[in-house]
Design a protein around this motif. Structure first.
Motif, PDB file in Angstrom:
ATOM      1  N   LEU A  13      11.357 -47.300  25.232  1.00  0.00           N
ATOM      2  CA  LEU A  13      11.662 -45.891  24.741  1.00  0.00           C
ATOM      3  C   LEU A  13      11.989 -45.007  25.818  1.00  0.00           C
ATOM      4  O   LEU A  13      12.946 -44.253  25.813  1.00  0.00           O
ATOM      5  CB  LEU A  13      10.288 -45.333  24.199  1.00  0.00           C
ATOM      6  N   LEU A  59      21.592 -47.181  20.319  1.00  0.00           N
ATOM      7  CA  LEU A  59      20.668 -48.244  20.411  1.00  0.00           C
ATOM      8  C   LEU A  59      21.250 -49.399  20.918  1.00  0.00           C
ATOM      9  O   LEU A  59      20.579 -50.242  21.576  1.00  0.00           O
ATOM     10  CB  LEU A  59      20.392 -48.449  18.730  1.00  0.00           C
ATOM     11  N   LEU A  98      12.534 -35.383  14.059  1.00  0.00           N
ATOM     12  CA  LEU A  98      12.993 -36.804  14.783  1.00  0.00           C
ATOM     13  C   LEU A  98      13.166 -37.898  13.737  1.00  0.00           C
ATOM     14  O   LEU A  98      14.189 -38.505  13.914  1.00  0.00           O
ATOM     15  CB  LEU A  98      11.980 -37.303  15.664  1.00  0.00           C
ATOM     16  N   PHE A  99      12.356 -37.757  12.684  1.00  0.00           N
ATOM     17  CA  PHE A  99      12.754 -38.877  11.516  1.00  0.00           C
ATOM     18  C   PHE A  99      13.967 -38.610  10.991  1.00  0.00           C
ATOM     19  O   PHE A  99      14.927 -39.441  10.865  1.00  0.00           O
ATOM     20  CB  PHE A  99      11.861 -38.626  10.442  1.00  0.00           C
ATOM     21  N   VAL A 138      17.104 -40.081  13.274  1.00  0.00           N
ATOM     22  CA  VAL A 138      17.542 -41.459  12.966  1.00  0.00           C
ATOM     23  C   VAL A 138      17.761 -42.025  11.630  1.00  0.00           C
ATOM     24  O   VAL A 138      17.779 -43.075  11.554  1.00  0.00           O
ATOM     25  CB  VAL A 138      16.574 -42.472  13.801  1.00  0.00           C
ATOM     26  N   ARG A 193      21.667 -44.062  12.762  1.00  0.00           N
ATOM     27  CA  ARG A 193      20.658 -44.680  13.635  1.00  0.00           C
ATOM     28  C   ARG A 193      21.102 -45.131  14.912  1.00  0.00           C
ATOM     29  O   ARG A 193      20.535 -45.055  15.892  1.00  0.00           O
ATOM     30  CB  ARG A 193      20.340 -45.983  12.845  1.00  0.00           C
ATOM     31  N   ASN A 194      22.142 -45.553  15.003  1.00  0.00           N
ATOM     32  CA  ASN A 194      22.521 -46.277  16.397  1.00  0.00           C
ATOM     33  C   ASN A 194      23.053 -45.003  17.481  1.00  0.00           C
ATOM     34  O   ASN A 194      22.785 -45.004  18.421  1.00  0.00           O
ATOM     35  CB  ASN A 194      23.702 -47.365  16.191  1.00  0.00           C
ATOM     36  N   PHE A 227      20.289 -42.793  18.812  1.00  0.00           N
ATOM     37  CA  PHE A 227      19.003 -43.381  19.131  1.00  0.00           C
ATOM     38  C   PHE A 227      18.457 -42.745  20.674  1.00  0.00           C
ATOM     39  O   PHE A 227      17.275 -42.458  20.691  1.00  0.00           O
ATOM     40  CB  PHE A 227      19.193 -44.755  19.376  1.00  0.00           C
ATOM     41  N   PHE A 238      16.824 -39.400  20.041  1.00  0.00           N
ATOM     42  CA  PHE A 238      15.572 -39.525  19.237  1.00  0.00           C
ATOM     43  C   PHE A 238      14.511 -39.824  20.475  1.00  0.00           C
ATOM     44  O   PHE A 238      13.550 -39.544  20.582  1.00  0.00           O
ATOM     45  CB  PHE A 238      15.972 -40.667  18.295  1.00  0.00           C
ATOM     46  N   ALA A 251      11.056 -38.246  21.518  1.00  0.00           N
ATOM     47  CA  ALA A 251       9.967 -39.075  21.291  1.00  0.00           C
ATOM     48  C   ALA A 251       9.127 -38.800  22.715  1.00  0.00           C
ATOM     49  O   ALA A 251       7.932 -38.918  22.782  1.00  0.00           O
ATOM     50  CB  ALA A 251       9.966 -40.276  20.876  1.00  0.00           C
TER      51      ALA A 251
END
Lengths: 317, 504
Positions: A65, A76, A269-270, A273, A277-278, A281, A284, A288
């Motif tokens: 992370l 990602l 944050l949900f 992504v 997604r990629n 990342f 995100f 986090a």
């Protein structure tokens, strides 16, 4: 050979056994532990090894992370376990393109206020259940356990309808406000925590209250002056667990908070992504990492209370 | 004492403040409730007696309002067919059907339209600001009917659309798009039918083509003559071929939802498979995290081991990290193409593509999420076991492993059993663990509603809020099942630990 052994040799150990054998044995044991390399390995070395394996398993996702957060490309597919470069690109993107500061503030406000209030409310109820005998006491205690077993969020349709009405009349505690979630979360203040605290309170001798009462203390003085300071460990635990729970709560918050600037970290944050997604990342991951700071710090501070608080309350619960 | 007076004053202030909107809207029931709650608070706190109640009231009030009431209400919907197309009463359904069938008829009035809201553009009630094509008169259309629009401050565009009207917020195209669903249902009732929108800038008065006829308890189509008769058991209007109109109403279905879970072959087959997996998921999660946590705790619990504090601080890090973020991180680490796991081991496993690998993946994630907690409590329990017990065992000649198995482990089990039961109950309904990682998938081809890693709770969530339309009634029935299962397991569990405790 055996025939040649003089009787004295076989008979020699006998006096030792009766007299000095324990001392001799101990000395030998100490020598073995202290000097030989294999001894160190057998005593603590393998423990270090297992600890390192456990550490690797525990920490590699966190390391990943972290690497993803400082990964300059921020996707990602390019994120590695060991960082292959360092930049604050993702962080600046996080602050520029999202309402991250607002999310952070909302989350802290909700989790701190709801965590503190629910801890206090729960302690009050635990005091009543532990120290007083009244009608409906058993029923109340059992009811608390039972209601917890119904998955509360399935009532989310009902809650949604309720809060639609509340938003109409009192927009300040309606949708898209932190207060809507705070008062809703307080509905779950009584429950497992109350049991945990009641168990802890039961271990504090009642003579303490009695003698204070003889000295003329009121019930409020006893509760705030004597009981609350004594149950600090369990207060710390329930407060901390409550805080973490509220930080992580996603479902209800996701339904209640739709404005970008009213969201919590979990919801915001949900959203990052959920679609891209990629590409998102890295952003995100940066979010986090920052989101983890308060809980990790609190955890390290309150660590010693957790161990004591959880087990004491549980054994007597 | 002063604090008490101040707090009671605060309660009174909130109550008075809260009463105003209720009086304004003439919500007498809500007002009565508010007065009652305030009265109870004062009754309890002003009396020198009722001491337990003083400590119980704050929590209980919140509990009643936000848990007991919603849960009971939800449970009551388990006996209805509440859901999409079965939301309101029969009257609502009739109104919706008639409204949807409104068409333009000869000689009906045309209007220039501006879509507006009363107050906030997101939450305020929608109104139509209408200007008659012929007379250029402006009116306000609400869901109650037409009213004249006071001309002060009203601005019209050259075509006649209202561009400004005091007290109303005129919606831009974007804002109107955000309220699309509300707009689709909106019409202004008139004597001959209703005014409906044609796009965002024009509206017309039309007459419903379909109308309810009380004599036959049916809906009649004026043009085709077709009829749909009300079916009170299903809450639908059905024609003689058995086809029904989309819009229905909410009716009591008794125990049908519960019976469906057990008897409907497709539902029952997957329901029981899911139940088994759900139990296995909770049990394996508790057993796995407990075993690993205990192992590490025992290994680290040695007085000659250096660096224990550092190990401990680092080992609980996974538990201290925000769970939602770590779950999403794990999901992406299991990603087939970009994920770290596949890249690290050089594999190309489609983790969430096959049931077995998906199950392994979610269990592995749970192991990671949960073992620090077990490690923490096991360490606490280990340290609370009196040292003389261990000494006594070693004096008696017991080997460490034997002593652990016969003395320490049973003691630990007694101390930690309640936490393990709590953990089981929590994981049985661990929604985030599945929803954020595998989303319940992979799904079997014959049933897109329930996947291989679905827990009952994620399955229920999909029933209630999923893409296939909301079935709140059925979802509530499933949640009652969940409630019963968790309750039974927990009660058995607590009974057994009680027994364990008495033995020792």
């Amino acid at each position: 050979m055996s025939e040649l052994i003089p009787p004295s040799e076989t008979s020699e150990p006998i006096p030792i056994r009766t007299g000095t054998i324990t001392a001799e044995d101990q000395k030998e044991a100490v020598v073995r532990l202290g000097s030989a390399k294999g001894g160190w390995w057998r005593q603590v070395g393998w423990r270090h090894l297992i600890a390192w394996v456990a550490l690797f398993f525990g920490l590699f996702p966190i390391l990943f992370l972290f690497s993803a957060a400082i990964n300059p490309i921020g996707t990602l597919s390019t994120a590695q376990l060991i960082p292959n470069g360092a930049s604050l690109e993702n962080f600046s993107k996080l602050f520029d393109t999202t309402e991250y500061v607002a999310w952070y503030w909302n989350t802290m406000l909700i989790a701190l206020v709801a965590g503190t209030l629910s801890m206090f409310i729960s302690a009050c109820a635990a005091y009543a259940y532990s120290r007083f005998r009244f009608r409906g006491r058993r029923l109340g205690l059992l009811g608390l356990l039972l209601i917890q077993m119904f998955p509360q969020f399935l009532a989310i349709v009902t809650l949604y309808l309720m809060f639609t009405t509340i938003t109409d009349y009192y927009p300040r505690i309606g949708f898209n406000t932190p207060w809507s979630l705070i008062i809703l979360y307080l509905g779950g203040a009584l429950g497992v925590n109350t049991w945990l605290m009641k168990g802890f309170l039961d271990t504090i001798p009642k003579d303490l209250d009695e003698s204070a009462r003889v000295d003329g203390a009121t019930h409020a003085q006893i509760f705030f002056g004597i009981i609350l300071p004594l149950i600090t460990p369990i207060l710390a635990v329930t407060g901390l667990l409550g805080f973490i729970g509220y930080v992580n709560e996603f479902l209800i918050a996701n339904v209640f908070l739709t404005d970008p600037e009213s969201k919590t970290l979990a919801v915001g944050l949900f959203g990052l992504v959920a679609g891209e997604r990629n590409n998102n990342f890295g952003v995100f991951a940066a979010g986090a990492v920052l989101a983890a700071i308060p809980t990790v710090v609190l955890f390290q501070i309150l660590q010693r209370f957790i161990v004591g608080g959880l087990t004491t309350g549980a054994v007597k619960g | 004492m002063l604090v008490k007076i101040a707090l009671l004053g605060l309660v009174l202030a909130i109550a008075i403040f809260g009463a105003f909107p209720l009086i304004e809207q003439q919500q007498w029931l809500g007002l009565a409730l508010l007065v009652l709650v305030t009265a109870v608070i004062f009754w309890v706190y002003l009396s020198p007696r009722r001491i337990p109640a003083k400590y119980l009231i704050p929590g209980t009030l919140f509990l009643l309002a936000f848990q007991v009431f919603p849960v009971l209400y939800t449970m009551s919907t388990a006996f209805t067919n509440f859901g999409d197309a079965h939301r309101g009463s029969k009257e609502d359904a009739i109104q919706a059907i008639e409204g949807a069938s409104i068409t333009k008829v000869e000689g009906s009035t045309d209007y220039r339209l501006a879509v507006a809201t009363e107050g906030d553009p997101i939450t305020g009630d929608i109104v139509f600001l209408l200007t008659d094509f012929e007379t250029k008169q402006s009116q306000v259309g609400t869901s109650d009917g037409l009213e004249p629009l006071p001309p002060e401050g009203v601005q019209l565009s050259p075509l006649g659309n209202v561009t400004e009207a005091p007290g109303y917020t005129i919606l831009t195209i974007g804002a109107a798009g955000a309220r699309e669903e509300d707009l689709a249902d909106f019409s202004v009732p008139t004597e001959n039918g209703a005014i409906v929108a044609a796009g965002l800038t024009r509206a017309f008065e039309g007459a419903p083509q379909r109308a309810y006829d009380e004599a036959c308890d049916c809906i009649k189509d004026a043009e085709t003559g077709q009829t749909w008769t009300a079916d009170e058991t299903d809450g639908l209007f059905v024609d003689d071929q058995g086809e029904n109109l989309a819009q229905g109403w909410q009716v009591n279905v008794g125990l049908r939802n519960f019976a469906d879970v057990v008897t409907d072959p497709l539902i029952a087959k997957y329901f029981f498979r899911t139940l088994v997996w759900n139990l296995a998921f909770a049990a394996l999660t508790v057993a796995g995290t407990f075993a690993l946590g205990l192992l590490v705790a025992v290994v680290l619990n040695h007085e000659r081991l250096k660096g224990q504090r550092i190990y401990r601080s680092l080992l609980i890090l996974p538990y201290a990290m925000p769970a939602f973020a770590m779950l999403l991180l794990w999901r992406d680490m299991f990603n087939t193409d970009f994920g770290l796991i596949n890249r690290m081991f050089g594999t190309e496993v489609n983790w969430f593509g096959k049931p077995v690998t998906a199950m392994i993946a979610v269990l592995l994630v749970q192991l990671w999420m949960g073992y620090p907690y077990m490690f923490l409590v096991a360490t606490g329990a280990l340290q609370s076991i009196p040292g003389d017990l261990k000494e006594a065992a070693s004096v008696d000649g017991a080997k460490p492993v034997y002593a652990f198995r016969t003395i320490i482990f049973p003691l630990l089990l007694v101390a930690l059993a309640p936490l393990m039961i709590a953990s089981f109950a929590f994981n049985f309904n661990n929604f985030n663990a599945i929803y954020m990682v595998s989303e319940g998938g992979p799904f079997p081809p014959d049933n897109p509603q329930i996947g291989a890693t679905d827990l009952l709770i994620t399955y229920t969530y999909r029933l209630a809020f999923g893409a296939q339309g909301a079935q709140y009634g059925f979802a509530a029935a499933v949640s009652v099942f969940i409630f019963l299962i968790v309750a039974v397991f927990s009660i058995i569990g607590f009974r057994r630990t009680r027994a364990l405790e008495e033995v020792n």
